[in-house]
Design a protein around this motif. Structure first.
Motif, PDB file in Angstrom:
ATOM      1  N   LEU A   1       0.847  -1.196   0.000  1.00 54.20           N
ATOM      2  CA  LEU A   1       0.000   0.000   0.000  1.00 54.20           C
ATOM      3  C   LEU A   1       0.881   1.243   0.000  1.00 54.20           C
ATOM      4  O   LEU A   1       1.712   1.415   0.889  1.00 54.20           O
ATOM      5  N   LEU A   2       0.683   2.085  -1.005  1.00 44.10           N
ATOM      6  CA  LEU A   2       1.495   3.287  -1.145  1.00 44.10           C
ATOM      7  C   LEU A   2       0.744   4.560  -0.773  1.00 44.10           C
ATOM      8  O   LEU A   2       1.384   5.570  -0.481  1.00 44.10           O
ATOM      9  N   ALA A   3      -0.587   4.522  -0.805  1.00 45.61           N
ATOM     10  CA  ALA A   3      -1.349   5.728  -0.487  1.00 45.61           C
ATOM     11  C   ALA A   3      -2.772   5.360  -0.106  1.00 45.61           C
ATOM     12  O   ALA A   3      -3.253   4.260  -0.413  1.00 45.61           O
ATOM     13  N   TYR A   4      -3.410   6.311   0.549  1.00 43.38           N
ATOM     14  CA  TYR A   4      -4.799   6.184   0.983  1.00 43.38           C
ATOM     15  C   TYR A   4      -5.520   7.482   0.636  1.00 43.38           C
ATOM     16  O   TYR A   4      -4.925   8.561   0.662  1.00 43.38           O
TER      17      TYR A   4
ATOM     18  N   VAL B   1     -12.763  14.562  -2.492  1.00 48.54           N
ATOM     19  CA  VAL B   1     -11.579  13.816  -2.078  1.00 48.54           C
ATOM     20  C   VAL B   1     -11.122  14.354  -0.730  1.00 48.54           C
ATOM     21  O   VAL B   1     -10.971  15.563  -0.552  1.00 48.54           O
ATOM     22  N   HIS B   2     -10.913  13.449   0.210  1.00 46.89           N
ATOM     23  CA  HIS B   2     -10.431  13.827   1.542  1.00 46.89           C
ATOM     24  C   HIS B   2      -9.368  12.839   2.010  1.00 46.89           C
ATOM     25  O   HIS B   2      -9.291  11.715   1.531  1.00 46.89           O
ATOM     26  N   ARG B   3      -8.598  13.283   2.972  1.00 49.87           N
ATOM     27  CA  ARG B   3      -7.653  12.437   3.706  1.00 49.87           C
ATOM     28  C   ARG B   3      -6.659  11.697   2.816  1.00 49.87           C
ATOM     29  O   ARG B   3      -6.353  10.530   3.037  1.00 49.87           O
ATOM     30  N   VAL B   4      -6.146  12.369   1.808  1.00 46.01           N
ATOM     31  CA  VAL B   4      -5.144  11.761   0.932  1.00 46.01           C
ATOM     32  C   VAL B   4      -3.809  11.732   1.677  1.00 46.01           C
ATOM     33  O   VAL B   4      -3.359  12.762   2.201  1.00 46.01           O
ATOM     34  N   ALA B   5      -3.213  10.565   1.739  1.00 46.60           N
ATOM     35  CA  ALA B   5      -1.951  10.391   2.448  1.00 46.60           C
ATOM     36  C   ALA B   5      -1.117   9.336   1.739  1.00 46.60           C
ATOM     37  O   ALA B   5      -1.659   8.349   1.247  1.00 46.60           O
ATOM     38  N   ALA B   6       0.192   9.560   1.713  1.00 49.90           N
ATOM     39  CA  ALA B   6       1.100   8.617   1.047  1.00 49.90           C
ATOM     40  C   ALA B   6       2.070   8.014   2.052  1.00 49.90           C
ATOM     41  O   ALA B   6       2.496   8.667   3.005  1.00 49.90           O
ATOM     42  N   SER B   7       2.420   6.783   1.800  1.00 51.06           N
ATOM     43  CA  SER B   7       3.400   6.043   2.581  1.00 51.06           C
ATOM     44  C   SER B   7       4.801   6.584   2.291  1.00 51.06           C
ATOM     45  O   SER B   7       5.046   7.122   1.203  1.00 51.06           O
TER      46      SER B   7
ATOM     47  N   LEU C   1       7.089   4.792   1.435  1.00 52.24           N
ATOM     48  CA  LEU C   1       7.513   3.978   0.292  1.00 52.24           C
ATOM     49  C   LEU C   1       7.098   4.583  -1.048  1.00 52.24           C
ATOM     50  O   LEU C   1       7.567   4.156  -2.093  1.00 52.24           O
ATOM     51  N   ALA C   2       6.217   5.575  -1.009  1.00 49.58           N
ATOM     52  CA  ALA C   2       5.710   6.195  -2.235  1.00 49.58           C
ATOM     53  C   ALA C   2       6.636   7.269  -2.783  1.00 49.58           C
ATOM     54  O   ALA C   2       6.497   7.680  -3.942  1.00 49.58           O
ATOM     55  N   LYS C   3       7.551   7.723  -1.980  1.00 48.65           N
ATOM     56  CA  LYS C   3       8.404   8.855  -2.358  1.00 48.65           C
ATOM     57  C   LYS C   3       9.055   8.646  -3.720  1.00 48.65           C
ATOM     58  O   LYS C   3       9.663   7.612  -3.975  1.00 48.65           O
ATOM     59  N   GLY C   4       8.864   9.640  -4.594  1.00 47.55           N
ATOM     60  CA  GLY C   4       9.488   9.620  -5.905  1.00 47.55           C
ATOM     61  C   GLY C   4       8.816   8.751  -6.949  1.00 47.55           C
ATOM     62  O   GLY C   4       9.327   8.613  -8.056  1.00 47.55           O
ATOM     63  N   LYS C   5       7.663   8.179  -6.608  1.00 48.58           N
ATOM     64  CA  LYS C   5       6.987   7.273  -7.540  1.00 48.58           C
ATOM     65  C   LYS C   5       5.779   7.895  -8.238  1.00 48.58           C
ATOM     66  O   LYS C   5       5.082   7.218  -8.974  1.00 48.58           O
ATOM     67  N   GLY C   6       5.517   9.169  -7.994  1.00 48.06           N
ATOM     68  CA  GLY C   6       4.377   9.820  -8.640  1.00 48.06           C
ATOM     69  C   GLY C   6       3.041   9.290  -8.158  1.00 48.06           C
ATOM     70  O   GLY C   6       2.050   9.321  -8.897  1.00 48.06           O
ATOM     71  N   VAL C   7       2.994   8.824  -6.928  1.00 48.89           N
ATOM     72  CA  VAL C   7       1.792   8.168  -6.415  1.00 48.89           C
ATOM     73  C   VAL C   7       0.621   9.135  -6.278  1.00 48.89           C
ATOM     74  O   VAL C   7      -0.515   8.793  -6.618  1.00 48.89           O
ATOM     75  N   ALA C   8       0.881  10.344  -5.807  1.00 50.92           N
ATOM     76  CA  ALA C   8      -0.223  11.299  -5.649  1.00 50.92           C
ATOM     77  C   ALA C   8      -0.828  11.648  -7.006  1.00 50.92           C
ATOM     78  O   ALA C   8      -2.053  11.686  -7.157  1.00 50.92           O
ATOM     79  N   GLN C   9       0.022  11.880  -7.991  1.00 52.77           N
ATOM     80  CA  GLN C   9      -0.476  12.169  -9.334  1.00 52.77           C
ATOM     81  C   GLN C   9      -1.256  10.970  -9.867  1.00 52.77           C
ATOM     82  O   GLN C   9      -2.324  11.129 -10.454  1.00 52.77           O
ATOM     83  N   PHE C  10      -0.744   9.769  -9.651  1.00 50.02           N
ATOM     84  CA  PHE C  10      -1.439   8.557 -10.068  1.00 50.02           C
ATOM     85  C   PHE C  10      -2.809   8.477  -9.386  1.00 50.02           C
ATOM     86  O   PHE C  10      -3.813   8.185 -10.036  1.00 50.02           O
ATOM     87  N   PHE C  11      -2.863   8.738  -8.082  1.00 50.18           N
ATOM     88  CA  PHE C  11      -4.124   8.700  -7.334  1.00 50.18           C
ATOM     89  C   PHE C  11      -5.161   9.613  -7.987  1.00 50.18           C
ATOM     90  O   PHE C  11      -6.288   9.196  -8.271  1.00 50.18           O
ATOM     91  N   PHE C  12      -4.785  10.858  -8.239  1.00 51.64           N
ATOM     92  CA  PHE C  12      -5.751  11.812  -8.797  1.00 51.64           C
ATOM     93  C   PHE C  12      -6.125  11.477 -10.239  1.00 51.64           C
ATOM     94  O   PHE C  12      -7.286  11.642 -10.628  1.00 51.64           O
ATOM     95  N   THR C  13      -5.187  11.004 -11.024  1.00 53.09           N
ATOM     96  CA  THR C  13      -5.492  10.617 -12.407  1.00 53.09           C
ATOM     97  C   THR C  13      -6.479   9.450 -12.435  1.00 53.09           C
ATOM     98  O   THR C  13      -7.455   9.460 -13.196  1.00 53.09           O
TER      99      THR C  13
END
Length: 167
Positions: free
Chosen positions: A61-64, A91-97, A99-111
């Motif tokens: 799990l990389l993000a919630y 969208v609420h309570r977006v948080a990344a692990s 382990l997500a650093k540098g992987k574009g996880v937040a952008q992936f989440f929103f896309t």
């Protein structure tokens, strides 16, 4: 990576991600999430309402985030103006692990969130964040969200953004 609904068995891992994000906000000097919220009860409530989503990378799990297709009452009283008055996904309570650093996880989440919205025939995404949450403000700007004004949660002003998406 895939964005999917969370499983109940993942609640402990989700809470670890939230705790990491709370500490990151504190270390960054942000006041966001420094008042006992979110807490295990709010995360469990997300799960019970079907709002809980995770970014899963082959079992890690990389993000919630809470993806909400219901009306957010605080959004009805915006100081400013939304781009649309149509149905929206919140969208609420977006948080990344860590382990997500540098992987574009937040952008992936929103896309991926936008794809979920379109699949549900909803063409607007609304989100808010604290005025001092630099990483989230950067992501919203990068992804084309428009600042619409301020909304209030638990007595504090939050910057409100909307993105209109097309089918």
């Amino acid at each position: 990576m895939v964005l999917r609904k969370a499983l109940e068995s993942e609640l402990p891992a989700i809470w670890e991600i939230i705790q990491y994000a709370i500490e990151r906000r504190r270390q960054d000097g942000s006041r966001q999430w420094q008042d006992g919220y979110p807490n295990p009860d709010s995360i469990r409530a997300d799960f019970e309402k079907g709002y809980s989503y995770v970014v899963d990378d082959e079992g890690t799990l990389l993000a919630y985030g809470a993806i909400i297709f219901d009306v957010e009452p605080a959004y009805n009283d915006i100081e400013g103006k939304w781009l649309t008055d149509d149905e929206y996904v919140g969208v609420h309570r977006v948080a990344a692990s860590p382990l997500a650093k540098g992987k574009g996880v937040a952008q992936f989440f929103f896309t991926e969130l936008e794809e979920i919205a379109k699949a549900n025939k909803v063409y607007s995404v609304k989100v808010d964040t604290n005025f001092d949450n630099g990483p989230m403000l950067h992501i919203l700007d990068k992804l084309g969200y428009t600042y619409c004004g301020e909304v209030y949660f638990r007595g504090s002003a939050r910057r409100a953004f909307e993105k209109v998406i097309r089918a």
